[in-house]
Motif scaffolding. Structure first.
Motif, PDB file in Angstrom:
ATOM      1  N   UNK A 101       0.827  -1.213   0.000  1.00 62.83           N
ATOM      2  CA  UNK A 101       0.000   0.000   0.000  1.00 62.83           C
ATOM      3  C   UNK A 101       0.861   1.263   0.000  1.00 62.83           C
ATOM      4  N   UNK A 102       1.977   1.215   0.737  1.00 61.91           N
ATOM      5  CA  UNK A 102       2.804   2.412   0.908  1.00 61.91           C
ATOM      6  C   UNK A 102       3.929   2.527  -0.110  1.00 61.91           C
ATOM      7  N   UNK A 103       4.046   1.560  -1.017  1.00 66.50           N
ATOM      8  CA  UNK A 103       5.215   1.508  -1.901  1.00 66.50           C
ATOM      9  C   UNK A 103       5.345   2.730  -2.810  1.00 66.50           C
ATOM     10  N   UNK A 104       4.229   3.349  -3.172  1.00 64.37           N
ATOM     11  CA  UNK A 104       4.297   4.528  -4.041  1.00 64.37           C
ATOM     12  C   UNK A 104       4.604   5.798  -3.262  1.00 64.37           C
ATOM     13  N   UNK A 105       4.517   5.713  -1.941  1.00 60.31           N
ATOM     14  CA  UNK A 105       4.780   6.882  -1.108  1.00 60.31           C
ATOM     15  C   UNK A 105       6.120   6.791  -0.396  1.00 60.31           C
ATOM     16  N   UNK A 106       6.693   5.603  -0.397  1.00 59.44           N
ATOM     17  CA  UNK A 106       7.939   5.373   0.337  1.00 59.44           C
ATOM     18  C   UNK A 106       8.916   4.627  -0.565  1.00 59.44           C
ATOM     19  N   UNK A 107      10.124   5.130  -0.700  1.00 60.90           N
ATOM     20  CA  UNK A 107      11.114   4.481  -1.558  1.00 60.90           C
ATOM     21  C   UNK A 107      11.672   3.235  -0.880  1.00 60.90           C
ATOM     22  N   UNK A 108      12.278   2.368  -1.680  1.00 62.82           N
ATOM     23  CA  UNK A 108      12.929   1.179  -1.125  1.00 62.82           C
ATOM     24  C   UNK A 108      14.005   1.576  -0.122  1.00 62.82           C
ATOM     25  N   UNK A 109      14.720   2.637  -0.446  1.00 62.71           N
ATOM     26  CA  UNK A 109      15.804   3.106   0.429  1.00 62.71           C
ATOM     27  C   UNK A 109      15.275   3.433   1.822  1.00 62.71           C
ATOM     28  N   UNK A 110      14.240   4.246   1.888  1.00 64.27           N
ATOM     29  CA  UNK A 110      13.702   4.655   3.193  1.00 64.27           C
ATOM     30  C   UNK A 110      13.087   3.469   3.936  1.00 64.27           C
ATOM     31  N   UNK A 111      12.463   2.560   3.196  1.00 65.88           N
ATOM     32  CA  UNK A 111      11.861   1.382   3.835  1.00 65.88           C
ATOM     33  C   UNK A 111      12.934   0.471   4.428  1.00 65.88           C
TER      34      UNK A 111
ATOM     35  N   UNK B 261      22.304   9.211  -2.093  1.00 65.88           N
ATOM     36  CA  UNK B 261      22.136   9.908  -3.366  1.00 65.88           C
ATOM     37  C   UNK B 261      21.895   8.935  -4.519  1.00 65.88           C
ATOM     38  N   UNK B 262      22.576   7.796  -4.487  1.00 63.76           N
ATOM     39  CA  UNK B 262      22.432   6.798  -5.551  1.00 63.76           C
ATOM     40  C   UNK B 262      21.217   5.903  -5.317  1.00 63.76           C
ATOM     41  N   UNK B 263      21.000   5.515  -4.070  1.00 62.61           N
ATOM     42  CA  UNK B 263      20.016   4.481  -3.761  1.00 62.61           C
ATOM     43  C   UNK B 263      18.587   4.995  -3.629  1.00 62.61           C
ATOM     44  N   UNK B 264      18.423   6.272  -3.362  1.00 58.29           N
ATOM     45  CA  UNK B 264      17.069   6.785  -3.164  1.00 58.29           C
ATOM     46  C   UNK B 264      16.307   6.878  -4.487  1.00 58.29           C
ATOM     47  N   UNK B 265      17.036   7.040  -5.584  1.00 56.39           N
ATOM     48  CA  UNK B 265      16.410   7.072  -6.908  1.00 56.39           C
ATOM     49  C   UNK B 265      17.212   6.162  -7.838  1.00 56.39           C
TER      50      UNK B 265
ATOM     51  N   UNK C 184      13.789  -5.705  -4.622  1.00 52.13           N
ATOM     52  CA  UNK C 184      13.286  -4.658  -5.505  1.00 52.13           C
ATOM     53  C   UNK C 184      14.379  -3.654  -5.866  1.00 52.13           C
ATOM     54  N   UNK C 185      15.109  -3.190  -4.863  1.00 55.60           N
ATOM     55  CA  UNK C 185      16.149  -2.189  -5.099  1.00 55.60           C
ATOM     56  C   UNK C 185      17.261  -2.748  -5.980  1.00 55.60           C
ATOM     57  N   UNK C 186      17.656  -3.982  -5.729  1.00 58.13           N
ATOM     58  CA  UNK C 186      18.711  -4.617  -6.517  1.00 58.13           C
ATOM     59  C   UNK C 186      18.293  -4.729  -7.985  1.00 58.13           C
ATOM     60  N   UNK C 187      17.027  -5.079  -8.210  1.00 59.25           N
ATOM     61  CA  UNK C 187      16.543  -5.244  -9.587  1.00 59.25           C
ATOM     62  C   UNK C 187      16.562  -3.931 -10.357  1.00 59.25           C
ATOM     63  N   UNK C 188      16.436  -2.822  -9.643  1.00 52.87           N
ATOM     64  CA  UNK C 188      16.427  -1.509 -10.296  1.00 52.87           C
ATOM     65  C   UNK C 188      17.837  -1.000 -10.591  1.00 52.87           C
ATOM     66  N   UNK C 189      18.828  -1.606  -9.940  1.00 49.12           N
ATOM     67  CA  UNK C 189      20.209  -1.148 -10.109  1.00 49.12           C
ATOM     68  C   UNK C 189      20.972  -1.925 -11.176  1.00 49.12           C
TER      69      UNK C 189
END
Length: 461
Positions: free
Chosen positions: A326-336, A452-456, A389-394
């Motif tokens: 539910x919160x995935x669009x409001x919270x980045x993987x980094x912050x989670x 800086x790299x991981x948040x986006x 999720x974060x790894x797949x985006x990198x």
């Protein structure tokens, strides 16, 4: 053009539903086989060295997962024949569980779990297809829902163990008991799952690679799936994967396993995430296996109470996954991840206090237990969803499956090491929890320094 877009999205939806069915089956298997394995080897098979075969059978599954990840990942990346490989892996699951149910030798459960372990590679393929076929801002939500279905299976399965706890009958002189019925039941379940995959799964990233389109486009927002027909022929050739000769492939796609692995390990941020995955997996799996020992020593819990706690544990995890989706669009993987590791610290601190001294205050003792359960059940999302999720985006699309295979192999290695060492370290629980606190804190500081790299996140190579 709209018809092609609609058709592709319909295929993607059906494929995603099938992915959820696959992970539901994997969740059932994990929770159904694991609790009864010791009793099966010790009481039914009556192995001469039950602890040895128990540990070997436990390690066989993640070992096969590691082997499968490295051998299958690059093949799927090159061909995008996800359906073909999923069918093959599910056949391994069926025969592995049938072999597990044979009680004639303690080697049967070992080789059965080894063969079944290749089924865990399904998770790698599912992650790769989701990462290639959905927009970046939807990946975490989609993975959360997939893992929720795993959690559903995990919660339901203990009920089957209770239901079949007193089963004992023979069919043509083959005895069916509480020990081998999990294998027979899972063979039946995976036969159904195989049918679902056969009819619903499509090689969606083979038809259109949304992620690679994003990587190749300067303005992704203006060139999503709706503009597929407007993409140049040269770009289409890189998005639609055909069975072409290796000599005509992109130079990166020609890389062998070691070259691809080297490219991944050269990236500091990927190395950091792999370290996160290893430590989180070691902690979470280790303290899951220690739950029964902690409950017995510090609280005097029986087997039934411990089983109930496992069910509650799974229920908490399910709720957290739902909230994360539910919160995935409001919270980045980094912050989670930062928030989850902070919660994990609380769980480790609770164990440290509990083990440091004999807590006599009942309220304090059970408060520490509640913190422990809430912390560890909720932070499984670090390994199963967030780092995934974060790894797949990198990583780029051309090595998506292989990269996820590397990540899952690190996780599986942590499971193996944790299973071997955690019970032996139980008598020094305060030192173990303190050491893990320090290691986790160090990793978290490094992780925050890479904000800086991981948040986006974008592909690093």
């Amino acid at each position: 053009m709209e018809d092609r877009q609609t058709e592709w999205k319909a295929k993607r939806k059906r494929t995603y539903i099938a992915f959820c069915v696959v992970t539901f089956g994997l969740g059932l298997e994990y929770s159904l086989v694991f609790p009864s394995l010791w009793f099966y080897i010790n009481n039914i098979i009556q192995a001469d060295y039950p602890k040895l075969f128990y540990g070997s059978a436990l390690s066989a599954y993640p070992l096969a997962s590691i082997i499968g990840a490295f051998t299958i990942g690059r093949y799927v990346d090159r061909t995008r024949k996800a359906k073909q490989i999923l069918i093959l892996l599910l056949i391994c699951e069926i025969f592995g569980n049938l072999l597990y149910s044979l009680y004639f030798s303690p080697w049967c459960p070992f080789f059965g779990r080894l063969l079944s372990g290749f089924g865990d590679v399904c998770n790698m393929i599912i992650t790769g297809e989701i990462a290639r076929s959905y927009p970046k801002n939807e990946i975490t939500k989609k993975l959360s829902l997939v893992v929720m279905t795993f959690s559903c299976g995990f919660i339901i399965a203990p009920g089957a163990n209770i239901l079949f706890g007193d089963v004992r009958f023979s069919v043509f002189n083959f005895w069916i008991t509480y020990g081998n019925i999990p294998g027979l039941l899972m063979a039946f379940v995976f036969t159904i799952v195989l049918s679902v995959v056969t009819f619903l799964v499509h090689d969606i990233s083979r038809e259109f690679d949304l992620k690679q389109n994003q990587e190749n486009s300067q303005s992704y927002e203006d060139r999503e799936m709706k503009n597929f027909d407007e993409i140049s022929d040269s770009e289409k050739s890189s998005l639609i994967v055909e069975d072409i000769e290796p000599s005509s492939m992109d130079s990166k796609e020609e890389m062998n396993h070691l070259q691809t692995l080297g490219l991944i390990l050269k990236q500091p941020d990927l190395l950091l995430l792999l370290s996160f995955t290893f430590v989180a997996s070691y902690i979470l799996f280790g303290f899951d296996t220690l739950l029964s020992l902690i409950g017995s020593r510090y609280f005097g819990f029986s087997v039934k109470v411990t089983s109930l706690i496992f069910i509650i544990d799974g229920g908490i995890y399910f709720v957290v996954l739902w909230l994360l989706g539910y919160a995935s669009k409001r919270c980045t993987d980094y912050h989670a991840i930062v928030m989850s590791f902070s919660i994990l610290f609380a769980g480790l601190a609770a164990i440290f206090v509990l083990a440091l001294q004999e807590v006599t205050n009942v309220v304090l003792k059970y408060s520490l237990l509640i913190v422990y359960l809430l912390a560890f059940s909720s932070t499984w999302t670090i390994e199963e969803v967030l780092s995934r999720s974060l790894f797949s985006k990198l990583v780029p699309s051309w090595c998506q499956n292989y990269a996820e295979g590397v990540r899952r192999s690190v996780s599986s290695a942590a499971f193996i090491i944790s299973g071997v060492t955690s019970s032996g370290l139980f008598d020094n629980l305060q030192y173990l929890s303190l050491a893990l606190l320090l290691v986790s804190f160090t990793l978290l500081v490094l992780f925050i320094s890479r904000k800086k790299v991981l948040v986006n996140p974008t592909s690093l190579f």
